[in-house]
Structures are given as structure tokens and as C-alpha cells.
Design an enzyme around this catalytic site. Structure first.
Site, PDB file in Angstrom:
ATOM      1  N   SER A 108     -16.506-117.943 134.101  1.00  0.00           N
ATOM      2  CA  SER A 108     -17.599-116.622 134.303  1.00  0.00           C
ATOM      3  C   SER A 108     -18.601-116.690 133.417  1.00  0.00           C
ATOM      4  CB  SER A 108     -16.720-115.433 133.803  1.00  0.00           C
ATOM      5  OG  SER A 108     -17.307-114.245 133.932  1.00  0.00           O
ATOM      6  N   GLY A 109     -19.624-116.493 133.925  1.00  0.00           N
ATOM      7  CA  GLY A 109     -20.868-116.430 133.176  1.00  0.00           C
ATOM      8  C   GLY A 109     -21.833-117.822 133.127  1.00  0.00           C
ATOM      9  N   THR A 113     -23.340-117.605 140.437  1.00  0.00           N
ATOM     10  CA  THR A 113     -24.008-116.592 141.421  1.00  0.00           C
ATOM     11  C   THR A 113     -25.287-116.779 141.378  1.00  0.00           C
ATOM     12  OG1 THR A 113     -22.414-115.009 140.971  1.00  0.00           O
ATOM     13  CG2 THR A 113     -24.397-114.231 141.778  1.00  0.00           C
ATOM     14  N   ASN A 158     -19.771-111.765 130.974  1.00  0.00           N
ATOM     15  CA  ASN A 158     -21.070-112.018 131.697  1.00  0.00           C
ATOM     16  C   ASN A 158     -21.727-110.739 132.234  1.00  0.00           C
ATOM     17  OD1 ASN A 158     -23.103-112.448 133.751  1.00  0.00           O
ATOM     18  ND2 ASN A 158     -21.683-113.619 135.114  1.00  0.00           N
ATOM     19  N   SER A 161     -21.243-109.850 136.199  1.00  0.00           N
ATOM     20  CA  SER A 161     -19.896-110.922 136.810  1.00  0.00           C
ATOM     21  C   SER A 161     -19.393-110.291 138.071  1.00  0.00           C
ATOM     22  CB  SER A 161     -18.788-110.780 135.546  1.00  0.00           C
ATOM     23  OG  SER A 161     -17.932-111.338 136.120  1.00  0.00           O
ATOM     24  N   SER A 162     -19.380-111.562 138.717  1.00  0.00           N
ATOM     25  CA  SER A 162     -18.876-111.128 140.203  1.00  0.00           C
ATOM     26  C   SER A 162     -17.398-110.721 140.184  1.00  0.00           C
ATOM     27  CB  SER A 162     -18.950-112.348 141.003  1.00  0.00           C
ATOM     28  OG  SER A 162     -20.240-113.039 140.777  1.00  0.00           O
ATOM     29  N   GLY A 388     -15.373-117.041 138.666  1.00  0.00           N
ATOM     30  CA  GLY A 388     -14.943-118.245 137.628  1.00  0.00           C
ATOM     31  C   GLY A 388     -13.620-118.126 136.739  1.00  0.00           C
ATOM     32  N   GLU A 390     -11.097-117.475 134.210  1.00  0.00           N
ATOM     33  CA  GLU A 390     -11.247-116.776 133.504  1.00  0.00           C
ATOM     34  C   GLU A 390     -10.088-116.405 132.369  1.00  0.00           C
ATOM     35  OE1 GLU A 390     -13.437-113.372 134.978  1.00  0.00           O
ATOM     36  OE2 GLU A 390     -11.864-112.354 135.527  1.00  0.00           O
TER      37      GLU A 390
HETATM   38  N1  LIG Z   1     -30.382-120.948 136.277  1.00  0.00           N
HETATM   39  C1  LIG Z   1     -30.648-119.840 135.878  1.00  0.00           C
HETATM   40  N2  LIG Z   1     -31.575-119.607 134.918  1.00  0.00           N
HETATM   41  C2  LIG Z   1     -31.705-118.339 134.137  1.00  0.00           C
HETATM   42  N3  LIG Z   1     -30.857-117.581 133.852  1.00  0.00           N
HETATM   43  C3  LIG Z   1     -29.530-118.129 134.377  1.00  0.00           C
HETATM   44  C4  LIG Z   1     -29.139-119.251 135.077  1.00  0.00           C
HETATM   45  N4  LIG Z   1     -28.127-119.134 135.592  1.00  0.00           N
HETATM   46  C5  LIG Z   1     -27.409-118.318 135.093  1.00  0.00           C
HETATM   47  N5  LIG Z   1     -28.253-117.330 134.347  1.00  0.00           N
HETATM   48  C6  LIG Z   1     -28.046-116.251 133.451  1.00  0.00           C
HETATM   49  O1  LIG Z   1     -26.587-116.129 133.187  1.00  0.00           O
HETATM   50  C7  LIG Z   1     -26.147-115.173 133.841  1.00  0.00           C
HETATM   51  C8  LIG Z   1     -24.775-115.182 134.358  1.00  0.00           C
HETATM   52  O2  LIG Z   1     -24.745-116.105 135.560  1.00  0.00           O
HETATM   53  P1  LIG Z   1     -24.205-115.645 136.747  1.00  0.00           P
HETATM   54  O3  LIG Z   1     -23.877-114.199 137.114  1.00  0.00           O
HETATM   55  O4  LIG Z   1     -24.670-116.510 137.828  1.00  0.00           O
HETATM   56  O5  LIG Z   1     -22.530-116.068 136.346  1.00  0.00           O
HETATM   57  P2  LIG Z   1     -21.290-116.644 137.250  1.00  0.00           P
HETATM   58  O6  LIG Z   1     -20.998-117.943 137.014  1.00  0.00           O
HETATM   59  O7  LIG Z   1     -21.456-116.029 138.674  1.00  0.00           O
HETATM   60  O8  LIG Z   1     -20.318-115.510 136.634  1.00  0.00           O
HETATM   61  P3  LIG Z   1     -18.826-114.882 137.186  1.00  0.00           P
HETATM   62  O9  LIG Z   1     -17.941-115.678 137.409  1.00  0.00           O
HETATM   63  O10 LIG Z   1     -18.657-113.908 136.140  1.00  0.00           O
HETATM   64  O11 LIG Z   1     -19.509-114.154 138.404  1.00  0.00           O
HETATM   65  C9  LIG Z   1     -27.082-114.532 134.797  1.00  0.00           C
HETATM   66  O12 LIG Z   1     -27.120-113.070 134.896  1.00  0.00           O
HETATM   67  C10 LIG Z   1     -28.363-114.934 134.203  1.00  0.00           C
HETATM   68  O13 LIG Z   1     -28.706-113.982 133.164  1.00  0.00           O
HETATM   69 MG   LIG Z   2     -20.992-114.675 139.648  1.00  0.00          MG
END
Ligand SMILES: Nc1ncnc2c1ncn2[C@@H]1O[C@H](COP(=O)(O)OP(=O)(O)OP(=O)(O)O)[C@@H](O)[C@H]1O
Ligand SMILES: [Mg+2]
Length: 1073
Positions: A108-109, A113, A158, A161-162, A388, A390
Site C-alpha cells: 500500500s502506498g 494506482t 497512503n 489508498s485504494s 497492496g 498490507e
Molecule cells: N510516479 C509517481 N510520481 C509522483 N508521486 C507518486 C508516484 N507514484 C506514487 N506517488 C505518490 O504516492 C501516493 C501513493 O500512490 P498510490 O496511491 O499509487 O499507491 P498504491 O500502491 O495504489 O497504494 P494502495 O495499495 O494503498 O492503493 C500517491 O498519492 C502519490 O502522491
Molecule cells: Mg492504489
């Protein structure tokens, strides 16, 4: 030899591809990641797998320029980027017709996404364009903000977070233009609706609605802006720094509009969201009944009332559903009252169900909009963004499910990369040392095994009659899973954990591939059952709100189903199973997301945290397998097919087996032997750059080939056109010949008839000639006979005959002689040959006359109209004057000119000529004889068709204008003088002035013309011409006699006129010689 223009090796920070890392250890691996991360290089490859480190700040590497840079470039050509992977996937989908899936994993994070959105936006940027396509793209992209608003929440890990799993199939047509998509969602973490762990928030939409909606909207939804008014909204982290809920609300509304939500649909959705918030505010208080049963009462009915108003539910129905529970079993209905705890449970269950069903409805509704319209076969690119792995302080059923899903994904990664790869080497007989890796299949089995898996046992427990609690479920696990090496529990028979104080009694622990996770069993049974009291679902079904009605179909009393609905765990397992088999049919592309720190902070690289993730993601094993193995493999046939144009021996056709062909090819291209190996059915290429070298060569070669094909095609086209023309020419010619021959034969046939007819005619003519000849011969013969007989009688007639003959002869000679001696054709030629014999006297004279007449006729026939008129005048003059007036002979030679003065051209007489409107036939100067002295004074004499005009010679002033009708006669002498008198009719208008006595040099012409004009007019009488040597002239009152006498020689040759007395004028005329 392996020169390339650009390569990921250029300007490389650390090592772009971990396969090239030397030496390969965990430390060097992490150091490489860190080094790259510190230089903002967040992407690193392991072969074709992309490792992505979350930068936690926006980097300038997603610009349209970057998109262009990576577009249509070879994967290993540029420095590692998520766009390179997206491009590779998109191109092999479009060009090689292989369905793709993009598997994004990480905790997660870690940025899953974000990565999925980057992939989607890249594909949207490079695929086809056009109004329809752009609309589809826009809808696909805009589905993200909608789903994120309803399905994402801030967690401790996050901020976005999804809280649901998402798999999206994007469908393309054969050209690679997007047609539409299908989204599948996996288990929303709905417990969050009613309760959030400390430091976390409810789903974004609640906060967005309260901060972003207009006052008016809030009023309609009976909401207040203040978060603290709502029990379901946690307050400690209601606002998140860097998140603008109000702005996001507008984004979401806009996105919903683009995706295709109607205004009333959006309103319904917001009503439901509001209803959930209202629901949370309904509170219960205990009330003891007289029968000793505990009952609950709603504390303050205002929220209930408002919620019912929002959803169109009758308040009493819902109130009852919160107080009673009806259990139906085999035609029996038992109602029991609910105590306070049960009432709260019912309320929360309703809230959770309302929200999660709303979420599923949203997905369905979006799918309806983005569904591909065309039914044609399409290619698919699946993007998987699932929650992800967690590990929280307090992990419950949701985490268990989420982590199970991640186990499965790891499994598929292992399946497809590690195991599959190694197995393939063995299968292909490639020399290979086995690489150890951890296969998590055993953990998957612990969870999903149909007999003794944890999910199966949870289901069993839920369905079992009797009292079921979370504790009984744990007991069951403790007995059945005790020996499993990845299962840990204090109370299990496994003595190992009896004294493990990190393991509380109401928990079990699983050693996941990504680490150990302690799960608290509390709530497992309930959450798995996912029960909603039937009274509640029926109350919802009764709502006067179309969306609510749709969401609770089981509340329809007609369709009462006594069977238990499938449990949450069962459903999830099934949908994960479907997902896995779906992914297995596609070509996988991996993005492995890693989070560099726990603080959501940029620039911090927590080595131990990254190390942990790298380990459980199996990245090291991944590199090792990759290094030991080969970057690329391909079956011999397609390989030969793809590269055969690179070598003369294999191009265009290779006759032998494909493997030999590939061998020839590789030798010919001088690829170093260590760069590849020959397997049983495939060639294995060790280094990506070797592949790239082949591709580059192929590209060049294709360009040359394209030119060649173009050339040949053009040649072929021209030649076939020529052949066609030639063929047509032959056909036309043959038809023409056929036609010509037919025509000729027809002609010949005619000719033959003609020929025969001529022959016949000839024969007939000949026959006729013969007959004629016979007659002639016979006649001659008869003649001869007769002449012989009558000869004796001939002499008697000879004299007469000789005479006649002689006469004839003379006549002949005379005529021929005359003919040659004829005089000229001039009518005045008087010559005529002399006659030869007097007996021809009469004939000779007659011939002369005839000849003359004929000659005159000839002469006349040449006359023009004018000339004719002149001659006619002359003729008339001769008729009038010949032998009557001695002046006549001298006039014969004078041409009758008529106009001697050219009045119209003379400016002096302009006035005069305009006064005379008729055409002037004669204009001359005459002398008007004065009666008093016999002297003449000059006057202009003009003659027109109708008038005689006299005018002053000098001034042109008009003196007299006499209409011809007023003329009675003209008198003149018989002598050579030019005197004449114009006598006027008595009583006419002109007669008042008296007659005119004039003298002219052109008398003959004048009088002739006068006579002619008067004789031409039909209505006039003929003018009399009197030729007398003595005549009377009426001068005004008196008549004067004009007498002509022979002049004496003393007068000379001129004519003189003298007054003898009052009544006599004497004109003496010289005697004509
Ligand atoms: N390539 C990137 N460039 C800039 N910021 C990023 C990038 N990837 C992720 N982030 C930052 O990290 C945060 C978390 O990313 P994201 O929501 O994609 O995580 P996730 O893997 O989907 O987590 P979860 O499993 O909780 O959904 C985003 O809100 C963004 O602020
Ligand atoms: Mg996500």
C-alpha cells in the site's frame, strides 16, 4: 558490430538493468536502487520487469515530450521508464495481436494506482485519434476519479489508498484504436464506512461532498457542512494536507458527466451518500419491556425522518426494521425484538451494504458507458491495480482477503516468470543450474484449499448450525492448520507457539510471502456472513427511490430466497480465481512498485524497508534467473520468419528445417556464440542488446525490401497493363480480320455475280452483232445483186445528179469560205465579204442581215442596266429627232451625262439641293431668253422625276419650280439651234408666270429626258414635242411668235436672237454645213 544509436546504457546512473549488475548481491542491488533513486531515476529494469520507486513528489518525466520520446522505441533503447513498458505492451498488442496484461504489484502506498494511470494515459496518448476514439479515451480516463472518490480513502500508509481491487480491460480494434473497456472490482473494504482506524478517514466522497457541494445542494440533501456532525466521519484526520476535497468534488462531478451519468443519476448517488451519513447519526437507547426482554428505541428520530425523506422510505417501516428481526423458516415467521447492540449492528450493516452496493452499481454504470460498441473481435489490454499487501497493527478479515489476493498475484508472477522460465530451459535442453526461489503456492494452499483451507473452514463455520462465534472458528483453525508451516497460533497444538507472547490468544498469524501478519479473529464470521436482516432489505426495497430499489433486489417479497447468499470469502475466492485464469491467457508485463519510506516523504530511502520489499517480491531471484538465463527466446519458425531477410541464404525461402535456417542466419550475422543458445524448439538470446541489434538490422532491411517491392510492383503493374493491352489488341485484330474476311467474301460473291452477268451480256452483245452482221452482209449482197441488175438504167439520170452534186459542192465551199471571212463583232462594222456568185445574191444579203442582227443581239446582251438605259435614251432621242431636227446628228456622239453640275456636291447650291427632294436627273445651265431683247441670262436647269426647276446660277436661289404635270408641250425648231420653249397648260398653277423660252447646249438630251420621264409616269399624258420653225410662246399676258430663219454669213457661226417687234422674236441659225 552491436552499435546502436541510443541505448539504456547511455548516460546510465548505476545500472539501468539489474541483469547487468556486477557483482550481484543484495547490497549492490539496494545500492544501485538507492543511487538511482537519489538521482531521480525511479525506474529500473530486471529484464522486461519494471521496478518503480515511489518518489512522493511530482517529477518532470511524464510530459508529452517524454511520451514522444518513448513512442515506437525499442524497450532497451532508452533509459528505464514506465512508458517503455507501456509502449512495448501496446505495440505487441497492436502489431503482434497478443492480448496484454499489466500487473502492478506492491504494498500500500508504493504507487500502483499512479502507475496504472500513467500506463493508461500513455496508451491514450499514442493510440489513434479521432472524435469517436477521443470520446472513448476520455471516458476511460475519467472513470478513475469517480472510482477513486468512492473507493479510495486516506490510510496511515497512503493518503489515497485504494480500498478495492480494480482490474480494467481496455479493448482495442485491429488498428490499435480503443473501443471501450470493462472494469471489474474486487471486494470494497466496506467496514470503513462505519468505522475507521485511528489516523484514517472514511471514503473520500463523504468529505468531498460536505466541503465541495453548494449550499443549495447540501440543503436538498439535508446535510450540514460540518464534519463533526456525523458519527461515521472520523475527526482526527478529517482534512488531509495536499488534498483539496472541495476541488476534487468538482473534478468528480465533471468526470461523472463525461463518463455519461445523467443529472438525476448523480443526484440519486449523492442522496445515497447523504443517507449513509444520516444513518450513522441514528442512535438507540435501551428500554426494558415488561416481559423482561431488552428492547431498543431510537433516541432522536429527526435523522431517521430526514433519511427516510431522502430515500422515500416510510419512516415507520424503517423504525420497525431497526426494532425487530423476522426469521423465516419453512413457512414459519418468527419476529424477535432487537436489543441496542443488535440495533446498532443492523444500522451499520445497512450502512455498509448501502455503500458497497452503491459502489458496485457505480462500476456497472460506468461499464455501461464505456462498453465497446462494436461486436468485432478485439484485442485486450488488462490493467490490474489491486490493493497492496498490507500489515496493520490490527488486521482483520479485510486484510486477510487483501493479502490473500496479493499471494495469488505473487503466485502468478512466480508461475509466469521464475518457474516457467526455469522449466522452459530444462524442457528445451538448455544447460541450466537451478535457482532456488521461494514458491508461495503453499501459502495460497493454506488459505484457499477447498477441504482444509482457512476460507473453506470459515465458510463451514458460518454455515454450521448451533452457536457460531469467532472463537469457535479459531478453535477450528487451531486443530486443522496447526501443522502448517506458515500458520501460527498460540492455542494450536503446535507447541512451538505456546509461549510466544507476541501472539495474543484471539489471533492467528500467517507467514505471508511478504512477511508475517497477525490477524485478530474478531469479526471474521460476521464479515464473512455479510448478513443484512431481511427486514432491512425489504424496507429498502419498499423505498420510493429507483436507485435504492435496484440495490436491494432481494428485498422484493415476491422473490424471497431462503437460501443463504454466498459468503464474502467464497465470492472473493471465486472472483480472484477468474481473474487469475484471465491473466494467464495474456502476455504479462510487470510493474513492481516499491515504497522507499513509511513517511510518505520524498528523498528518503529507507534501506531496510526497501530491502524487505525487494526480498518478498523475489526481485533478487528474478535477477538471478534472468542472468543465468536468456533475455529473449523465440521458436525457430517465427524467428526465422522474422529475421530471414537478414541473410542471402535464408531469403526469401529456406528449404531445410527452421533450426538450421536460424543457425545459418546467426553465423552469417556473426553474432558471438556466447550470445545465444539453441534449444529444442527455440533459440535463446542471452542479451537484450543482441535482440535489439537483430531488430535494428531487420528494420533497415525492411526499408530496403519495401523499396524493392515497390519497384517490382510498379514493374508488374506496367507489364500487366501492357500485356492486357497486347491481348486486347490481338482480340480486336482477330475480330477485325474476321469481319474483313467476311466482308471480302461477300464482295467476292457479288463480284462473281457481276462477272457472270457481264459475261452473259457480252455473249448477248456478240450474238446481236453477229445477227446485225448477217443482216448487213445480206443487205449488201442484195444491193450488189440489185445494182448489177439495174446498172443499165443509171446513165440517163447522171446529168441532174452531177448538177446537184456540183451545186452542193459550191454551196459547201461558199459557206465554209464565208465562215472564215466573217467581219468583226462590232455592230458598227459595215464590212461584209463580197459575194462569189450572183445567184447567191439574196442569200448573201440575208446572211449579212442575220449576222448583223445576231451580232447586235450579242452586243446588247453584254449591256449593263445603266448602259442599257443610256442606249434606250439615245434610241428615244433618235426616234424623236432623227431627220426632224438638224441638230440631232451632232448629239449622237455626245454621251448623255445628265448631271453636268453636281449640285449636291457643290456647297454653293446646298440650299437648292435640299429644296429639291427628288433625285436630280439632269442639271445644266441654260439661257433664259428675255422677251424684251432676245438676250439670254444663265439659269440652273434641274429636272427631277416630278419637276422642272429653274434657279439663279450664281446664288442657287430658286426661280421657278414647275411640276411636270403642268407642262403642256415643248417646242423647238428643226434647225441646229438649241432654243426650245416649255409651254404650260392653260389654267395650271405654273401658267401664271408664262411659258419659258430657253436655250441649251444639250437640247436633244434635255428634251429626250423630259419626254421620257413624262412618258414613264402612268398617270400623265405624253408630253408633246413640236418641231416647227415658227411657234408661239405665252409670255405672261402676251403671246410672242418665235421664228427661226437661215442666218446670213455676217452673223458668223453663232445663233442670234433679236426682237423684231412686240410679237416677234427672230432667231437666226447658221446654215448647217
Ligand atoms: N510516479 C509517481 N510520481 C509522483 N508521486 C507518486 C508516484 N507514484 C506514487 N506517488 C505518490 O504516492 C501516493 C501513493 O500512490 P498510490 O496511491 O499509487 O499507491 P498504491 O500502491 O495504489 O497504494 P494502495 O495499495 O494503498 O492503493 C500517491 O498519492 C502519490 O502522491
Ligand atoms: Mg492504489
Amino acid at each position: 558490430m552491436m552499435e546502436v544509436k541510443t541505448s539504456l546504457l547511455d548516460n546510465m546512473i548505476g545500472v539501468g538493468d539489474m541483469v547487468l549488475l556486477e557483482p550481484l548481491t543484495e547490497d549492490s542491488f539496494l545500492e544501485n536502487l538507492k543511487k538511482r533513486f537519489d538521482h531521480n531515476e525511479i525506474y529500473t529494469y530486471i529484464g522486461s520487469v519494471v521496478i518503480s520507486l515511489n518518489p512522493y513528489r511530482s517529477l518532470p518525466i511524464y510530459t508529452p515530450d517524454k511520451v514522444e520520446e518513448y513512442r515506437n522505441r525499442n524497450f532497451y533503447e532508452l533509459s528505464p521508464h514506465i512508458y517503455a513498458l507501456a509502449d512495448e505492451a501496446y505495440r505487441s498488442l497492436r502489431d503482434q495481436d497478443k492480448d496484454q496484461c499489466i500487473l502492478i504489484t506492491g504494498e500500500s502506498g508504493a504507487g500502483k494506482t499512479e502507475a496504472s494511470k500513467l500506463v493508461m494515459s500513455y496508451v491514450a496518448a499514442v493510440c489513434g485519434k479521432g472524435q469517436e476514439v477521443n470520446k472513448v479515451k476520455e471516458q476511460l480516463l475519467q472513470s478513475n476519479p469517480v472510482l477513486e472518490a468512492f473507493g479510495n480513502a486516506k490510510t496511515v500508509r497512503n493518503d489515497n489508498s485504494s480500498r478495492f481491487g480494480k482490474y480494467m480491460d481496455i479493448e482495442f480494434d485491429f488498428k490499435g484504436d480503443p473501443l471501450g473497456g470493462v472494469i471489474s472490482n474486487y471486494l470494497l473494504e466496506k467496514s470503513r464506512v462505519v468505522k475507521q482506524p485511528r489516523g484514517e478517514r472514511n471514503f473520500h466522497i463523504f468529505y468531498q461532498l460536505l466541503s465541495g457541494a453548494s449550499d443549495d445542494t447540501l440543503k436538498k440533501l439535508k446535510l450540514e457542512r460540518d464534519f463533526s456532525k456525523y458519527n461515521y466521519l472520523s475527526l482526527d484526520s478529517a482534512t488531509v494536507s495536499g488534498l483539496d476535497d472541495a476541488a476534487n468534488f468538482r473534478t468528480v462531478r465533471n468526470a461523472m458527466q463525461i463518463v455519461g451519468f445523467m443529472e438525476d443519476e448523480m443526484q440519486s448517488v449523492l442522496e445515497l451518500v447523504a443517507a449513509v451519513l444520516k444513518l450513522g447519526n441514528i442512535e438507540f437507547k435501551p428500554e426494558s419491556r415488561c416481559n423482561g426482554m431488552d428492547e431498543s428505541r431510537i433516541k432522536d428520530k429527526n435523522d431517521l425522518k430526514e433519511m427516510c425523506e431522502l430515500l422515500g422510505i416510510e419512516q415507520s417501516v424503517l423504525e420497525r426494521a431497526f426494532s425487530y428481526r423476522t426469521v423465516e423458516a419453512k413457512m414459519e415467521k418468527v419476529s424477535t425484538t432487537l436489543n441496542v447492540a443488535q440495533a446498532y449492528y443492523a444500522r451499520d450493516a445497512l450502512a455498509k451494504n448501502l455503500y458497497s452496493r452503491l459502489f458496485s452499481w457505480l462500476v456497472t454504470r460506468i461499464n455501461e458507458s464505456i462498453k465497446a460498441q462494436a461486436k468485432t473481435r478485439h484485442k485486450v489490454m488488462g490493467v490490474l491495480d489491486i490493493y497492496g499487501f498490507e500489515i496493520f497493527e490490527d488486521n482483520s478479515f479485510e486484510q486477510f482477503i487483501i493479502n490473500y489476493c496479493n499471494e495469488k498475484l505473487q503466485q502468478i508472477f512466480i508461475e509466469l516468470t521464475l518457474r516457467e522460465e526455469q522449466e522452459e530451459y530444462i524442457r528445451e535442453g538448455i544447460e541450466w543450474t537451478n535457482i532456488e526461489y521461494f514458491n508461495n503456492a503453499v501459502i495460497c494452499d493454506l488459505i484457499e484449499n477447498n477441504q482444509n483451507g482457512i476460507l473453506a473452514m470459515l465458510d463451514e463455520e458460518c454455515l454450521r448450525p448451533g452457536t457460531v462465534t469467532d472463537e469457535t472458528f479459531l478453535d477450528k483453525l487451531n486443530t486443522i492448520c496447526a501443522d502448517h508451516q506458515h500458520f501460527e497460533s498460540r492455542l494450536s497444538k503446535n507447541s512451538k507457539f505456546l509461549n510466544d507472547h507476541s501472539l495474543p490468544h484471539n489471533c492467528f498469524r500467517i507467514q505471508h510471502y511478504a512477511g508475517k501478519v497477525l490477524y485478530r479473529v474478531e469479526g471474521f464470521v460476521d464479515k464473512n456472513n455479510d448478513l443484512l436482516y431481511r427486514d432491512l432489505s425489504q424496507a429498502m426495497y419498499k423505498a420510493n427511490h429507483s436507485l435504492i430499489k435496484q440495490l436491494f433486489p432481494e428485498g422484493n417479497p415476491v422473490k424471497v430466497n431462503l437460501k443463504r447468499p454466498p459468503t464474502a470469502g467464497f465470492q472473493f475466492k471465486a472472483s480472484v480465481g477468474t481473474l487469475m485464469s484471465n491473466l494467464q491467457t495474456k502476455n504479462p508485463n510487470y510493474i513492481r512498485c516499491i515504497k522507499p519510506n513509511d513517511k510518505k516523504a520524498s528523498h528518503i530511502f529507507n534501506e531496510s524497508l526497501v530491502c524487505h520489499q525487494a526480498r518478498y517480491l523475489g526481485l533478487m531471484e528474478n535477477v538471478r534467473v534472468r542472468r543465468a538465463g536468456y533475455a529473449f527466446r523465440q521458436a525457430y519458425e517465427p524467428c526465422l520468419e522474422r529475421y530471414k531477410m537478414l541473410c542471402k541464404n535464408t531469403w526469401p525461402h529456406w528449404k531445410g528445417p527452421a533450426r538450421q535456417g536460424v543457425e545459418v542466419l546467426m553465423t552469417n550475422l556473426q553474432v558471438p556464440a556466447e550470445e545465444y543458445s539453441y534449444g529444442r524448439s527455440k533459440i535463446f538470446i542471452r542479451n537484450p542488446r543482441t535482440l535489439f541489434f537483430l531488430e535494428e538490422k531487420r528494420k533497415q532491411c525492411l526499408e530496403d525490401l519495401a523499396t524493392l517491392i515497390q519497384k517490382i510492383y510498379r514493374g508488374w503493374k506496367c507489364r500487366s497493363h501492357f500485356l492486357l493491352l497486347k491481348k486486347s489488341q490481338i482480340v480486336v485484330a482477330s475480330w477485325y480480320r474476321r469481319y474483313a474476311v467476311r466482308l471480302l467474301s461477300k464482295l467476292l460473291k457479288h463480284e462473281m455475280y457481276f462477272f457472270q452477268a457481264r459475261k452473259l451480256l457480252r455473249e448477248l452483245k456478240y450474238q446481236k452483232k453477229c445477227e446485225e452482221a448477217v443482216t448487213t452482209i445480206a443487205a449488201f449482197w442484195h444491193g450488189t445483186q440489185v445494182r448489177r441488175e439495174y446498172r443499165k438504167f443509171f446513165r440517163a439520170n447522171a446529168g441532174k445528179k452531177i448538177y446537184n452534186f456540183t451545186i452542193q459542192r459550191i454551196m459547201q465551199k461558199y459557206f465554209l469560205g464565208l465562215k472564215s471571212k466573217l467581219p468583226s463583232m462590232s455592230p458598227i462594222d459595215k464590212t461584209w465579204p463580197a459575194r462569189p456568185y450572183s445567184f447567191l445574191d439574196g442569200v448573201h444579203a440575208e446572211l449579212r442581215r442575220i449576222f448583223h442582227l445576231w451580232r447586235c443581239k450579242k452586243y446588247r446582251s453584254q449591256f449593263t442596266e445603266e448602259k442599257k438605259a443610256v442606249y434606250e435614251e439615245k434610241l428615244e432621242a433618235s426616234e424623236l429627232f432623227k431627220d426632224k431636227k438638224a441638230l440631232y446628228p451632232s448629239s449622237v456622239r455626245q454621251p448623255f451625262k445628265g448631271d453636268y453640275l453636281e449640285i449636291s456636291k457643290n456647297p454653293k447650291y446646298q440650299k437648292l439641293s435640299s429644296a429639291v427632294d427628288e433625285k436630280i436627273l439632269l442639271a445644266d445651265v441654260v439661257n433664259k431668253i428675255n422677251r424684251a431683247n432676245g438676250k439670254g441670262s444663265p439659269r440652273l436647269f434641274l429636272l427631277t422625276k416630278k419637276n422642272v426647276v429653274l434657279a439663279d446660277q450664281k446664288t442657287g436661289q430658286l426661280k421657278a419650280n414647275v411640276p411636270l404635270t403642268d407642262l403642256a408641250s415643248v417646242s423647238t425648231s428643226s434647225q441646229t439651234d438649241g432654243f426650245f420653249a416649255l409651254k404650260l397648260k392653260e389654267g395650271s398653277a405654273s401658267a401664271i408666270k408664262g411659258d419659258f423660252l430657253l436655250s441649251s447646249d444639250h437640247l436633244i438630251e434635255m428634251i429626250t429626258k423630259l419626254h421620257r420621264i413624262s412618258s414613264m409616269a402612268a398617270d400623265r399624258e405624253k408630253l408633246n414635242i413640236d418641231i416647227l420653225d415658227e411657234f408661239l410662246v405665252q409670255f405672261k399676258q402676251d403671246k410672242v411668235c418665235v421664228k427661226f430663219i437661215q442666218g446670213s454669213p455676217k452673223n458668223g457661226n453663232s445663233v442670234s436672237c433679236k426682237r423684231k417687234n412686240n410679237r416677234l422674236l427672230e432667231v437666226s441659225v447658221p446654215a448647217s454645213s
